[in-house]
Structures are given as C-alpha cells and as structure tokens.
Motif scaffolding. Structure first.
Motif, PDB file in Angstrom:
ATOM      1  N   ARG A 137      59.379  -7.412  77.279  1.00 43.07           N
ATOM      2  CA  ARG A 137      59.372  -7.759  78.691  1.00 43.07           C
ATOM      3  C   ARG A 137      59.140  -9.261  78.882  1.00 43.07           C
ATOM      4  NH1 ARG A 137      56.051  -3.883  80.674  1.00 43.07           N
ATOM      5  NH2 ARG A 137      54.197  -5.116  80.327  1.00 43.07           N
ATOM      6  N   GLU A 138      58.233  -9.799  78.069  1.00 41.67           N
ATOM      7  CA  GLU A 138      57.878 -11.200  78.234  1.00 41.67           C
ATOM      8  C   GLU A 138      58.928 -12.140  77.644  1.00 41.67           C
ATOM      9  OE1 GLU A 138      55.915  -8.889  76.975  1.00 41.67           O
ATOM     10  OE2 GLU A 138      54.682  -8.612  78.751  1.00 41.67           O
ATOM     11  N   ASN A 162      51.489 -14.214  79.305  1.00 46.28           N
ATOM     12  CA  ASN A 162      50.267 -13.738  79.945  1.00 46.28           C
ATOM     13  C   ASN A 162      49.697 -12.557  79.184  1.00 46.28           C
ATOM     14  OD1 ASN A 162      50.437 -15.610  82.048  1.00 46.28           O
ATOM     15  ND2 ASN A 162      51.949 -14.319  83.101  1.00 46.28           N
ATOM     16  N   VAL A 179      49.335  -7.650  82.647  1.00 48.89           N
ATOM     17  CA  VAL A 179      50.401  -7.415  83.608  1.00 48.89           C
ATOM     18  C   VAL A 179      49.795  -7.622  84.994  1.00 48.89           C
ATOM     19  CG1 VAL A 179      52.003  -5.712  84.538  1.00 48.89           C
ATOM     20  CG2 VAL A 179      51.493  -5.751  82.078  1.00 48.89           C
ATOM     21  N   SER A 220      45.021 -10.976  86.797  1.00 47.80           N
ATOM     22  CA  SER A 220      44.076 -10.788  85.697  1.00 47.80           C
ATOM     23  C   SER A 220      42.686 -11.321  86.030  1.00 47.80           C
ATOM     24  CB  SER A 220      44.604 -11.485  84.445  1.00 47.80           C
ATOM     25  OG  SER A 220      44.793 -12.855  84.707  1.00 47.80           O
ATOM     26  N   ASN A 243      44.851  -3.928  82.046  1.00 48.04           N
ATOM     27  CA  ASN A 243      46.292  -3.695  81.986  1.00 48.04           C
ATOM     28  C   ASN A 243      46.933  -4.750  81.073  1.00 48.04           C
ATOM     29  OD1 ASN A 243      48.737  -2.598  82.465  1.00 48.04           O
ATOM     30  ND2 ASN A 243      48.914  -3.318  84.578  1.00 48.04           N
ATOM     31  N   TYR A 244      46.749  -4.580  79.761  1.00 47.27           N
ATOM     32  CA  TYR A 244      47.294  -5.546  78.797  1.00 47.27           C
ATOM     33  C   TYR A 244      48.811  -5.487  78.800  1.00 47.27           C
ATOM     34  CZ  TYR A 244      42.670  -6.096  76.657  1.00 47.27           C
ATOM     35  OH  TYR A 244      41.355  -6.377  76.421  1.00 47.27           O
ATOM     36  N   ASN A 245      49.461  -6.627  78.615  1.00 50.22           N
ATOM     37  CA  ASN A 245      50.905  -6.566  78.457  1.00 50.22           C
ATOM     38  C   ASN A 245      51.256  -6.277  76.993  1.00 50.22           C
ATOM     39  OD1 ASN A 245      51.342  -8.888  76.884  1.00 50.22           O
ATOM     40  ND2 ASN A 245      51.492 -10.206  78.675  1.00 50.22           N
ATOM     41  N   ASP A 246      52.518  -5.994  76.752  1.00 52.31           N
ATOM     42  CA  ASP A 246      52.929  -5.566  75.421  1.00 52.31           C
ATOM     43  C   ASP A 246      52.814  -6.664  74.384  1.00 52.31           C
ATOM     44  OD1 ASP A 246      53.501  -3.152  76.491  1.00 52.31           O
ATOM     45  OD2 ASP A 246      55.649  -3.518  76.687  1.00 52.31           O
ATOM     46  N   ASN A 295      50.248  -8.784  74.141  1.00 57.25           N
ATOM     47  CA  ASN A 295      48.858  -9.074  73.800  1.00 57.25           C
ATOM     48  C   ASN A 295      48.502  -8.423  72.465  1.00 57.25           C
ATOM     49  OD1 ASN A 295      45.863  -8.668  73.834  1.00 57.25           O
ATOM     50  ND2 ASN A 295      46.116  -9.816  75.730  1.00 57.25           N
TER      51      ASN A 295
END
Ligand code: SF4
Ligand code: SF4
Length: 149
Positions: free
Chosen positions: A16-17, A36, A39, A42, A54-57, A59
């Motif tokens: 996604r990022e 970031n 998501v 923060s 809600n960590y992004n993929d 992290n």
C-alpha cells in the motif's frame, strides 16, 4: 502479537505504501519517501497498547524476525519479581509487560540477544536462554534451583 512465536509477517508488507498493486522493491524507493508507521492518524498511538494500534503493513511490528534467532529466552513466572529490568533493557521491545506485571516474551520480535537474562536479578534467574528448538515446558521443568552465595 504472539507470545508463543507464531509468524505474523506477510508477503504484502509495504504494498500500500510503495505503490499499490505494482509493488516497489526496497531498493527502488525514491529518496525522501515517508513511510508512516500507522494507518491514518497516529497522535494517540503512544497511549494505546501495541495490539490496539493500527500499524500499517510496512511497520516492522507486522513482520516476524523469529527466524533470526538460534537461542531464545524462556520465562519462569514462579520466580519473577516483576522488577521490569528486562522490559527496560530489551533492545527490541520484546518483553511483554502490562500494568507493571511481566507477561512473557514476544517471540515474533525477540532476536535472542540474551540481554534480558543478563539483567534479571533473581536467584535463580527468571529468564534463561535455551536452544530455539527446546520445548518451553521442558526448559521450565529443568529450571536450576537457588544458588548459595
Ligand atoms: S533475548 Fe534480547 S531481544 Fe529477546 S527478549 Fe531478551 S533482551 Fe529482548
Ligand atoms: S528482570 Fe527478571 S525478575 Fe525482573 S521482571 Fe524481568 S524476568 Fe521478572
């Protein structure tokens, strides 16, 4: 987060990022790109428990480094005095503690450095290093007894 060591990494990390379905390799990221950790907003993340954030993929929290480890710490609740030394010193934030009570090891992120064992003050220690393949229950069954000074 897993205390028992199940893998939580996934092949979609960072998609996604780094450009949607057209995945960009780590060496193709343009200089200055900001990744970031969370998501959406923060600002309150510091006040949430890790499993509530809600960590992004992308992290590192969403990846496991368990395969890096050849020895692991095993935790003995019966001896622990909840001093929090291990929590303070672990370089990988892999000691799980809630309300000043030690709960165990985050085996997804622990790299097996042994620092937590070094700083544990009890006699015998409440954390000891064992081979990665050793069964935790067997390790606990053979725990050393108190050493005379
Ligand atoms: S072995 Fe190292 S990384 Fe693992 S919990 Fe202990 S201090 Fe943390
Ligand atoms: S350092 Fe040892 S006694 Fe202190 S909280 Fe960690 S395991 Fe328990």
């Amino acid at each position: 987060m897993s205390i028992t060591g199940s893998a939580s990494g996934n092949d979609n990390r960072g998609i996604r990022e780094l450009g949607g379905e057209e995945k960009v390799g780590w060496d193709e990221v343009t200089q200055g790109v900001a990744l970031n950790s969370f998501v959406g907003e923060s600002e309150n993340a510091a006040f949430l428990k890790p499993e509530e954030r809600n960590y992004n993929d992308f992290n590192s929290y969403t990846a496991t480094v368990a395969s890096w480890r050849i020895i692991k710490p095993v935790y003995n609740r019966d001896i622990c005095i909840d001093c929090q030394n291990c929590w303070v010193w672990c370089p990988d934030t892999s000691i799980i503690s809630r309300d000043k009570q030690m709960l165990g090891i985050d085996y997804d992120h622990c790299k097996g450095c042994g620092v937590c064992v070094e700083v544990c003050p009890t006699n015998p220690k409440s954390l000891l290093m064992f081979g990665e393949k050793e069964d935790n229950d067997e390790a606990l069954a053979g725990w050393p007894t108190k050493e005379k000074k």
